[in-house]
Design a protein around this motif. Sequence first.
Motif, short mmCIF file in Angstrom:
data_model
loop_
_atom_site.label_atom_id
_atom_site.label_comp_id
_atom_site.label_asym_id
_atom_site.label_seq_id
_atom_site.Cartn_x
_atom_site.Cartn_y
_atom_site.Cartn_z
N UNK B 4 0.81 -1.22 0.00
CA UNK B 4 0.00 0.00 0.00
C UNK B 4 0.85 1.28 0.00
N UNK B 5 2.01 1.23 0.66
CA UNK B 5 2.87 2.40 0.72
C UNK B 5 3.33 2.81 -0.68
N UNK B 6 3.56 1.82 -1.55
CA UNK B 6 4.05 2.10 -2.90
C UNK B 6 3.03 2.87 -3.72
N UNK B 7 1.76 2.55 -3.50
CA UNK B 7 0.72 3.17 -4.30
C UNK B 7 0.77 4.68 -4.15
N UNK B 8 1.21 5.13 -2.96
CA UNK B 8 1.25 6.56 -2.70
C UNK B 8 2.60 7.16 -3.10
N UNK B 9 3.50 6.36 -3.64
CA UNK B 9 4.84 6.87 -3.92
C UNK B 9 5.13 6.89 -5.42
N UNK B 10 5.65 8.02 -5.87
CA UNK B 10 5.98 8.14 -7.29
C UNK B 10 7.27 7.41 -7.62
N UNK B 11 8.13 7.25 -6.60
CA UNK B 11 9.45 6.68 -6.85
C UNK B 11 9.75 5.60 -5.82
N UNK B 12 9.88 4.36 -6.27
CA UNK B 12 10.24 3.30 -5.35
C UNK B 12 10.93 2.16 -6.11
N UNK B 69 8.96 4.57 -11.52
CA UNK B 69 8.72 6.02 -11.49
C UNK B 69 7.33 6.27 -12.05
N UNK B 70 6.48 6.89 -11.26
CA UNK B 70 5.11 7.17 -11.68
C UNK B 70 4.42 5.95 -12.27
N UNK B 71 4.59 4.81 -11.60
CA UNK B 71 3.85 3.61 -11.97
C UNK B 71 4.43 2.78 -13.09
N UNK B 72 5.58 3.23 -13.64
CA UNK B 72 6.19 2.43 -14.70
C UNK B 72 7.65 2.16 -14.37
#
Lengths: 365, 271
Positions: B4-12, B69-72
């Motif tokens: 869930x934390x990733x969904x809120x993050x643009x960069x992971x 980055x931004x989901x990709x």
Amino acid sequence: MSDTLAPPRRPGTSGGRTTPRGSFALRLFGERLSLLVRPRTLVVCLALTLLSALVLVVSVSVGDYAIPLRAVPGAIAGYGERLDVFFVQGVRLPRALTAIGVGAALGIAGAVFQSLSRNALGSPDIIGFTSGAATGAVTVILVFGAGRVAVSLGAIAGGLLTAAVVYLLAMKNGVQGYRLVLVGIGVSAMLGSVRDYLLTRAELTDAMGAQIWMIGSLNGRGWGEVAAVWVCLALLGPVLLAQGKRLRFMELGEDTARGLGVSTQATQLTVLAVASALTGAAIAVAGPIGFIALAAPQLARRLTRTGGTTLVGSALMGAALLVVADLVAQRALAPVQLPAGVVTAVIGGSYLIWLLYTEWRGGRA
Amino acid sequence: MTTPADAASRLHGRDLTLAYDQRVISQDLAVTVPDNSFTVIVGPNACGKSTLLRALSRTLRPARGHVHLDGRVIGSYPAKEVARRLGLLPQSSIAPDGIGVADLVARGRFPHQGFLRQWSKQDEAVVAEAMEATGIADLSERSVDELSGGQRQRVWLAMVLAQQTPLLLLDEPTTYLDIAHQMDMLDLCAELHAERGHTLVAVLHDLNHACRYATHLIVMKEGAIVAEGDPATVVTAELVEEVFGLPVRIIDDPETHTPMIVPVDRRAAAR
């Protein structure tokens, strides 16, 4: 933290001009087209083009058989006295055009090598390419005793092979400038001793021929050579020019360039391959003419004051240098014909030293 | 695998193995940069913090795993597209001889430019604003060669700002600066974070600086992340001793009330 320690920050002052120095923007069709124009670069490029054209006309006109300047345009077009037309169309014009093409190819390739290695010594002369080409050619002349086309192919093969070896030896997480230069010097020295050995084993006349080839000359170059070098320039030049901006960005450091959106490895490989091919073509046509690739980019960037590599400027500077050098080579000790390679070092070298001298004296330190 | 934390993050990044040729720096690393945070990565020398930053900025391609980055996957974007979303200030850059301040800052516009769009009015405005924000508008006509270290670092930062990216990655932005210019640089970063809404990720050497400025701290040791979160809760004497091998006391920073690290006087203990 004391406020007085911080450098003054004055929000709201916007006295600064933001368009790059010495440039202005040319905007057309309501922002759909915006070009950055640099008058100084334009003037330098125009001047170099005019100089090359002027020297071309002069070198077509002078010689043991002198043709009056006013007869030159006609003779180029094929009108006028038969002997004029023969000398102009058959001998002098192709020679001058070859000089311009070879000079441009060496100039632009030298700019690429210097930019990639971030080193003013990173020209094909220093990084082993020229030495490899010379060794290839000498091997063909002395071992196989073959003709001009085979010698050219031998030079190209030798140059590309050496460039590849130097590149692979110098590569570790990308190419490092000083490594390229150091490895190039080492490989050049080894190839030099191979050439010396071959020369000691050769017949005197063969050795003489090889030696003359190694100096580089434009004597007797005809339309075949013109076609070869100009076709290469027309095909490969635009590829380099398209990468010119990326090349200048890579001079900021590889990580910085990547951060700005430059695919550094693709750019590096493309320009290295293309610049090597252009150098190979130039050497195949005229032999390893020294110093143009080293001096032209340095002269061009100092004249245009761009604070970076200028590919077009380097090409035009190379062309002008070589066509002037060849005119001097033909006429300085006439009727004795010097190889152009002897003169390029004298002219390019003294010009570069003069420029550096005035720059350092000018206190830009 | 998305938490869930990733969904809120643009960069992971997930399952990252980072290596130079055969030398593995990090294995099975998972990292999340919280949006709108001022994330600071700290750790001892050679713990892999710069390597992680390089992976997050696509300067280093992970041997295994992916950075998103931004989901990709970041590697699936064209290079210029990444540079419009994420700006990088590397540890060292080279200013070409004699280049002007404005010229260098203007290079930050590259990801927005093309063959027919070399220098638009927008480019001009953005460069002016970047120089304004970094306090170098008065220097625009100068050569970069003539500037002090602190001024130069501002010029490089202005270049990155001119990229107009929501994300800014800074690799040791305070190295080589004296203490006044270090604080100056960090204040500037904090301003970019708080007032301009940039998400910042910085590698810093100084733990006290990290505690003062970070909203999210990532502590690394030998290539692994050993702790992360709000500096006030993360930084303990045990953690610092475990990570740096240095016995310390943690006191309250009288200025900012963040944790302040004071090394134990080992000479006194030996007496």
